[in-house]
Design a protein around this motif. Structure first.
Motif, mmCIF file in Angstrom:
data_model
loop_
_atom_site.group_PDB
_atom_site.id
_atom_site.type_symbol
_atom_site.label_atom_id
_atom_site.label_comp_id
_atom_site.label_asym_id
_atom_site.label_seq_id
_atom_site.Cartn_x
_atom_site.Cartn_y
_atom_site.Cartn_z
ATOM 1 N N ARG A 258 -4.789 11.926 6.213
ATOM 2 C CA ARG A 258 -4.527 11.051 5.084
ATOM 3 C C ARG A 258 -5.224 11.638 3.873
ATOM 4 O O ARG A 258 -6.430 11.885 3.893
ATOM 5 C CB ARG A 258 -5.062 9.646 5.370
ATOM 6 N N LEU A 259 -4.464 11.843 2.782
ATOM 7 C CA LEU A 259 -5.028 12.439 1.584
ATOM 8 C C LEU A 259 -5.531 11.381 0.602
ATOM 9 O O LEU A 259 -6.665 11.442 0.151
ATOM 10 C CB LEU A 259 -3.986 13.317 0.891
ATOM 11 N N TYR B 292 0.831 -1.204 0.000
ATOM 12 C CA TYR B 292 0.000 0.000 0.000
ATOM 13 C C TYR B 292 0.870 1.261 0.000
ATOM 14 O O TYR B 292 1.908 1.328 0.679
ATOM 15 C CB TYR B 292 -0.922 0.032 1.220
ATOM 16 N N VAL B 293 0.428 2.261 -0.756
ATOM 17 C CA VAL B 293 1.054 3.584 -0.789
ATOM 18 C C VAL B 293 0.017 4.610 -0.352
ATOM 19 O O VAL B 293 -1.115 4.619 -0.861
ATOM 20 C CB VAL B 293 1.570 3.924 -2.198
ATOM 21 N N THR B 294 0.395 5.465 0.588
ATOM 22 C CA THR B 294 -0.519 6.475 1.112
ATOM 23 C C THR B 294 0.155 7.840 1.100
ATOM 24 O O THR B 294 1.326 7.960 1.472
ATOM 25 C CB THR B 294 -0.959 6.140 2.554
ATOM 26 N N ILE B 295 -0.575 8.850 0.656
ATOM 27 C CA ILE B 295 -0.091 10.236 0.671
ATOM 28 C C ILE B 295 -0.742 10.946 1.858
ATOM 29 O O ILE B 295 -1.956 10.854 2.056
ATOM 30 C CB ILE B 295 -0.421 10.961 -0.645
ATOM 31 N N TRP B 296 0.085 11.662 2.649
ATOM 32 C CA TRP B 296 -0.351 12.276 3.895
ATOM 33 C C TRP B 296 -0.115 13.779 3.875
ATOM 34 O O TRP B 296 0.792 14.273 3.217
ATOM 35 C CB TRP B 296 0.417 11.683 5.086
ATOM 36 N N ASP B 297 -0.905 14.495 4.679
ATOM 37 C CA ASP B 297 -0.700 15.910 4.976
ATOM 38 C C ASP B 297 -0.060 15.970 6.361
ATOM 39 O O ASP B 297 -0.728 15.757 7.375
ATOM 40 C CB ASP B 297 -2.039 16.646 4.955
ATOM 41 N N SER C 52 -10.572 13.992 4.853
ATOM 42 C CA SER C 52 -10.748 13.821 6.297
ATOM 43 C C SER C 52 -9.432 13.467 6.962
ATOM 44 O O SER C 52 -8.461 13.082 6.319
ATOM 45 C CB SER C 52 -11.757 12.705 6.552
ATOM 46 N N GLY C 53 -9.395 13.573 8.267
ATOM 47 C CA GLY C 53 -8.180 13.339 9.026
ATOM 48 C C GLY C 53 -7.860 11.868 9.202
ATOM 49 O O GLY C 53 -8.631 10.990 8.825
ATOM 50 N N ILE C 54 -6.672 11.606 9.771
ATOM 51 C CA ILE C 54 -6.223 10.258 10.035
ATOM 52 C C ILE C 54 -7.158 9.602 11.031
ATOM 53 O O ILE C 54 -7.541 8.476 10.884
ATOM 54 C CB ILE C 54 -4.787 10.258 10.588
#
Length: 351
Positions: free
Chosen positions: A293-294, A282-287, A349-351
């Motif tokens: 989590r974006l 899995y690949v996740t892009i974050w703020d 939305s947030g994490i």
């Protein structure tokens, strides 16, 4: 074998590399992203992917002992450079020169135009990581010999400056005059202008072994066992704005478990955005600053071994491969190139 003057393979004919895969639907985003898949890039695990400083050329190091240079825009293999030992890391000096760190401890230099390879020196044990500071014109390498070496590559014979540390070096990140190093459970940040000065150690995970570190001007990140620690600097220069979060919790038999994060990369285009890749694919892009989590991309066919943004942050390379950090050595070894220009920080939305 002395590699000085050794030539690598430059294809006489252009070799097509990419096949168009179906458009990728991303969770948390209503748009589709065109996906390019690099077919069978290596004969063994991929250790690192890195985009060039000013182009969309992609460098790939592998446990099959070869370094490869791909032209992503033209979908072509530009160079394949075999050596005598598995390559654990690679780095661009500039568009024409690259370096690798290998399991035989040697640091190799590649002229990407002529195909000539030479050896600038080495470690007393496995060389695990490599980076370059354009501000100091120094190549920095680390290894299992518990040494950090600085190489002045402007000299005809590269001269190394040595710094011993307490344990084997698994990961590091170079940014300007700053060198961030992951050593067992601690993170140490060195000033390359004052390399002999003592530096304080940070232990974000209380004794747990770090897998990777990454840094940008306003933040540092380290990862282990599915958790990421962020240290964010504010405008006053304070470094007390840090936090740890569970990055990739997954559900298995009704219970949540944490999957190891293999790599972290900060976006050069979107302030506060970074991407993580885990051992389950899995690949996740974050703020980072807003703790959100974006986007989470759909699962890859293998572990995510390495990640890299291109120079303007509009493309992201994902290496889907086993890593040798885990027992399994199965599955395809593929490179995926994503367009990430449509990521909207602050809209989810947030994490």
């Amino acid at each position: 074998m002395n590699l000085k003057g050794h030539h690598c393979h430059i294809p006489e004919h252009h070799i097509p590399l990419f096949s168009h895969a179906p458009k990728l639907k991303m969770k948390g985003d209503n748009s589709d992203s065109l996906l390019l898949k690099l077919e069978a890039p290596t004969r063994d695990a991929i250790s690192r992917v890195r985009f060039a400083p000013h182009s969309n050329n992609l460098l790939i190091s592998s446990w099959d002992s070869s370094l490869r240079l791909y032209d992503v825009d033209a979908s072509l293999l530009r160079l394949e450079a075999p050596s005598e030992a598995p390559l654990l890391d690679c780095y661009f000096h500039d568009e024409a020169v690259a370096f690798s760190a290998a399991s035989d401890g040697l640091i190799r230099r590649y002229d990407l135009d002529s195909g000539i390879i030479d050896t600038i020196g080495g470690h007393d044990d496995i060389a695990t990581c490599i980076g370059y500071s354009s501000e100091t014109c120094q190549l920095i390498t680390g290894g299992f010999d518990k040494k950090l070496l600085l190489w002045d590559i402007r000299m005809e014979k590269a001269v190394s400056c040595l710094r011993s540390v307490a344990a084997e070096i698994d990961s590091m990140s170079v940014l300007g005059f700053s060198l961030t190093v992951g050593i067992e459970a601690s993170v140490q940040v060195f000033d390359l202008r004052k390399f002999d000065a003592a530096v304080p150690s940070k232990e974000p995970f209380s004794g747990t072994h770090l897998r990777c570190v990454s840094s940008i001007p306003y933040a540092e990140a380290g990862s282990v066992d599915g958790r990421v620690a962020l240290q964010i600097s504010d405008s006053s220069g304070s470094n007390d704005n840090g936090y740890i979060f569970r990055c990739h919790p997954k559900s298995k038999q009704g219970k949540h478990h944490l999957t190891p994060v293999n790599d972290i990369a900060f976006s050069p285009m979107i302030t506060g955005a970074f991407v993580t890749g885990d051992n389950e694919g899995y690949v996740t892009i974050w703020d980072a600053k807003n703790r959100k989590r974006l986007i989470e991309l759909l699962k890859y066919p293998n572990s995510v071994a390495s990640l890299s943004y291109n120079h303007d942050g509009q493309l992201m390379a994902v290496a889907s491969s086993h890593t040798y950090k885990e027992a399994k050595k199965t599955g395809e070894r593929l490179i995926f190139i994503h367009s990430v220009y449509n990521v909207d920080v602050g809209s989810t939305s947030g994490i």
